[in-house]
Write an enzyme that holds these catalytic residues in place. Sequence first.
Site, PDB file in Angstrom:
ATOM      1  N   ASN A  67       0.851  -1.194   0.000  1.00 39.52           N
ATOM      2  CA  ASN A  67       0.000   0.000   0.000  1.00 39.52           C
ATOM      3  C   ASN A  67       0.880   1.235   0.000  1.00 39.52           C
ATOM      4  O   ASN A  67       2.101   1.154  -0.020  1.00 39.52           O
ATOM      5  CB  ASN A  67      -0.968  -0.015   1.179  1.00 39.52           C
ATOM      6  CG  ASN A  67      -2.407  -0.231   0.730  1.00 39.52           C
ATOM      7  OD1 ASN A  67      -2.904   0.473  -0.145  1.00 39.52           O
ATOM      8  ND2 ASN A  67      -3.075  -1.208   1.310  1.00 39.52           N
ATOM      9  N   ASP A  69      -3.374   1.752   5.498  1.00 37.56           N
ATOM     10  CA  ASP A  69      -3.780   1.568   4.106  1.00 37.56           C
ATOM     11  C   ASP A  69      -3.013   2.568   3.249  1.00 37.56           C
ATOM     12  O   ASP A  69      -1.808   2.710   3.406  1.00 37.56           O
ATOM     13  CB  ASP A  69      -5.298   1.712   3.991  1.00 37.56           C
ATOM     14  CG  ASP A  69      -5.879   0.952   2.819  1.00 37.56           C
ATOM     15  OD1 ASP A  69      -5.442   1.191   1.688  1.00 37.56           O
ATOM     16  OD2 ASP A  69      -6.792   0.121   3.027  1.00 37.56           O
TER      17      ASP A  69
END
Length: 296
Positions: free
Chosen positions: A146, A195
């Site tokens: 990510n 994330d």
Amino acid sequence: MVPERVLSVGATLGEGPVWVARDAALWFVDIKQNRVHRFDPATRAAQAWDAPDQVGWVLPTTDGAMIAGLKTGLHRFLPADGSFTPFHDPEPALPDNRLNDATVDARGRLWFGTMDDRETDTTGRLYRLADGRCADAGLDPVVITNGPAVSADARTLYHTDTLGRVIWRVPVNDDGSLGRAERHVTIEDDAGYPDGCVLDADDCLWTGLFGGWGVRRYDPAGRLITTVRLPVANVTKLAFGGPDLGTAFVTTARKGLDAAALAGQPLAGDLFAFDPGVAGVPGGIADISNFEGGVE
């Protein structure tokens, strides 16, 4: 810093927000619904396109089009007619992988990661597309890549190992090669999973927290300085947008939420915005004009 919903989309897995200045709009995707979204905050108008497979992101290119990261590899995307043309598959021997997150640095280099779509195998890698070729960036493989995010001077890259709950800080050499990765941020076990991430004008790092109900801002030394809570659990990524890059837009997800959880957070999967009190930095535009791999 009170987020408000600005667009109701009910995304299964909203991701990849990016402000495209030439379009004066925010672009983002719903990976699991194979959809590309465009939102104009000035008019509140929204558009959407169907992608031929799971789509992790879309980013502008120097030829006026866009490049998209699909499960089947890189594609050239033309919003005018909605077409997706295969451009390059970096992992033809890994059909269970998909492209997940990406960024373009100030030098026009495209950095993108892959991940195991089943979220179990350590097959996710980071790639760099620059100077006419696509190459493995050389970092250790992880299950879910990510980020990535690159500093305004293009000398530092931030790379997220989502399941490992670590954001790494990596020096970038002039030729695009990477130096030794250092642990920048570790997310504690009860705070969700890091994330997508992005940098602001003060070189501070913002990360979404999947399962963590918000976004966090860390200073250049990796110290937590701000937490912004959202009314949904699965917060994926933040992007700075608007004419002055002074608005924070945040994508979210319904993925993994059962009926009871969805009843308690009916705005899950929608697009949010808030005033972060700091501006972002202009995004890069990918230069793919001299790519030697051709169409695959």
